[in-house]
Design a protein around this motif. Sequence first.
Motif, PDB file in Angstrom:
ATOM      1  N   ASN A  58       0.915  -1.108   0.134  1.00 22.02           N
ATOM      2  CA  ASN A  58      -0.151   0.123  -0.016  1.00 22.02           C
ATOM      3  C   ASN A  58       0.766   1.417  -0.058  1.00 22.02           C
ATOM      4  OD1 ASN A  58      -1.864   2.199   0.755  1.00 22.02           O
ATOM      5  ND2 ASN A  58      -3.139   0.716   1.859  1.00 22.02           N
ATOM      6  N   LYS A  94      -7.271  -3.877   2.919  1.00 19.41           N
ATOM      7  CA  LYS A  94      -8.246  -4.321   1.937  1.00 19.41           C
ATOM      8  C   LYS A  94      -9.007  -5.474   2.412  1.00 19.41           C
ATOM      9  CE  LYS A  94      -4.570  -7.400   0.099  1.00 19.41           C
ATOM     10  NZ  LYS A  94      -3.617  -7.463  -1.109  1.00 19.41           N
ATOM     11  N   SER A 119     -14.171  -1.752 -10.201  1.00 25.45           N
ATOM     12  CA  SER A 119     -13.348  -0.849  -9.611  1.00 25.45           C
ATOM     13  C   SER A 119     -12.692  -1.251  -8.250  1.00 25.45           C
ATOM     14  CB  SER A 119     -13.802   0.592  -9.241  1.00 25.45           C
ATOM     15  OG  SER A 119     -14.942   0.664  -8.428  1.00 25.45           O
ATOM     16  N   PHE A 124     -11.306  -3.825  -7.783  1.00 22.61           N
ATOM     17  CA  PHE A 124     -10.213  -4.749  -8.014  1.00 22.61           C
ATOM     18  C   PHE A 124      -9.004  -4.163  -8.873  1.00 22.61           C
ATOM     19  CE2 PHE A 124     -14.123  -7.393  -8.327  1.00 22.61           C
ATOM     20  CZ  PHE A 124     -14.034  -8.326  -7.096  1.00 22.61           C
ATOM     21  N   THR A 125      -7.918  -4.810  -8.779  1.00 20.72           N
ATOM     22  CA  THR A 125      -6.819  -4.556  -9.687  1.00 20.72           C
ATOM     23  C   THR A 125      -7.296  -4.530 -11.256  1.00 20.72           C
ATOM     24  OG1 THR A 125      -5.690  -6.611  -9.648  1.00 20.72           O
ATOM     25  CG2 THR A 125      -5.147  -5.009  -7.894  1.00 20.72           C
ATOM     26  N   GLU A 126      -6.293  -4.025 -12.119  1.00 17.35           N
ATOM     27  CA  GLU A 126      -6.731  -4.232 -13.524  1.00 17.35           C
ATOM     28  C   GLU A 126      -6.673  -5.609 -14.006  1.00 17.35           C
ATOM     29  OE1 GLU A 126      -5.092  -2.334 -17.693  1.00 17.35           O
ATOM     30  OE2 GLU A 126      -4.407  -1.786 -15.972  1.00 17.35           O
ATOM     31  N   SER A 127      -5.956  -6.143 -13.443  1.00 19.62           N
ATOM     32  CA  SER A 127      -6.021  -7.754 -13.557  1.00 19.62           C
ATOM     33  C   SER A 127      -6.869  -8.289 -12.526  1.00 19.62           C
ATOM     34  CB  SER A 127      -4.542  -8.282 -13.602  1.00 19.62           C
ATOM     35  OG  SER A 127      -4.440  -9.636 -13.806  1.00 19.62           O
ATOM     36  N   GLU A 151      -5.363 -11.027  -2.541  1.00 19.06           N
ATOM     37  CA  GLU A 151      -4.637 -10.216  -3.440  1.00 19.06           C
ATOM     38  C   GLU A 151      -5.403 -10.065  -4.716  1.00 19.06           C
ATOM     39  OE1 GLU A 151      -1.439  -8.496  -5.047  1.00 19.06           O
ATOM     40  OE2 GLU A 151      -1.291  -9.537  -3.267  1.00 19.06           O
ATOM     41  N   GLY A 152      -5.431  -8.702  -5.238  1.00 14.92           N
ATOM     42  CA  GLY A 152      -6.119  -8.204  -6.250  1.00 14.92           C
ATOM     43  C   GLY A 152      -7.310  -7.354  -6.074  1.00 14.92           C
ATOM     44  N   LEU A 174      -8.974  -4.116  -3.402  1.00 12.59           N
ATOM     45  CA  LEU A 174      -8.492  -3.004  -3.112  1.00 12.59           C
ATOM     46  C   LEU A 174      -8.966  -2.343  -2.120  1.00 12.59           C
ATOM     47  CD1 LEU A 174      -8.382  -1.352  -6.888  1.00 12.59           C
ATOM     48  CD2 LEU A 174      -6.389  -2.556  -5.686  1.00 12.59           C
ATOM     49  N   ASP A 189      -7.198   3.210  -2.963  1.00 15.34           N
ATOM     50  CA  ASP A 189      -7.198   2.821  -4.181  1.00 15.34           C
ATOM     51  C   ASP A 189      -8.319   2.577  -5.188  1.00 15.34           C
ATOM     52  OD1 ASP A 189      -4.400   2.364  -4.491  1.00 15.34           O
ATOM     53  OD2 ASP A 189      -4.301   0.603  -3.126  1.00 15.34           O
ATOM     54  N   ASN A 227      -9.578   4.648  -8.799  1.00 12.34           N
ATOM     55  CA  ASN A 227     -10.223   4.172 -10.074  1.00 12.34           C
ATOM     56  C   ASN A 227     -11.434   4.995 -10.303  1.00 12.34           C
ATOM     57  OD1 ASN A 227      -8.283   2.094 -10.353  1.00 12.34           O
ATOM     58  ND2 ASN A 227      -9.442   0.445  -9.400  1.00 12.34           N
TER      59      ASN A 227
END
Length: 288
Positions: free
Chosen positions: A2, A86, A204, A206-209, A248-249, A251, A255, A259
């Motif tokens: 973070n 998160k 939004s 989540f991460t882009e992946s 993981e992934g 937010l 963060d 988005n």
Amino acid sequence: MNNNPKTGKGKKRLYEVSCVVWVDLLAYGSMLAEANFDPTDAISQKAVVRLMDFHKITSEHAHRYFPIHAINDGAVIFRDLSPRTKSVTFDFLTRAINLYQKINDHDIGKGFPGARMVISCGFRVRTNNTEIFREHGKIKVIKAKLKKGSISADQAINESFSTRPNFGIIPELQANFAFTKSFLVDDGGTAKGFPGPNCYIELSMFTESIPDWISFEKHIGWEGKGMKATFGQFKSIDRELANSSCHEGILDAFDIAKNISIQDNITNVLVNSTIKDMRSIKIRVQKK
């Protein structure tokens, strides 16, 4: 890792990042219309029993960190997300998915159309209307009786439960744009690409992946009332994989703010905002 600015635990900001769920029973109104809104009709009675089951299921899932407000055949659930971890986002998401699955397992199992759920992220303004929440008259009377000794503590508690103010408000849902988004997406329904009974989750959070522990049937772009977002039609979630990867992934609040905001310095705006700023906002508006 973070990289967001530090913020004090429990700090109340003027602008919060909120996650809101709107869920409603499909075709409930159509059932009543078919019965001409006659409560004695068998179809109406069937609809009311269905409504009672919906309320029972939602009440069983209500929690300190998952407050639910039922509004007839719909329910809204809300929580301010944390910029420190998160795990708050993950907890809220998984509770919502659990509720969605329980409602539809029961409702569809009974031969009904099921429910549509929309999970959105957005900002909310922490309105400072403390004068609205002063004790109303009936509570003052009960406290006066208790002080005089004319009623017992048990009687005072029972009377307090049976009374209610003439005006009610849920502060977390006022000026809450995540609530607006969820409601508008649900209201658009099939015509806007959101058929039911499905669960739609704003990506939004989540991460882009998109993480491997959650999967979607498809992604749907949405625009309305000056807002835009992309939603995923929920397919499945692997909670064990999510936990093993420490979520993981997904937010945290700040963060997610990056988005959904068009401001480059949104995290600094959030960190530096305080509830006292509401007074300056009121003054600026009044001057205009």
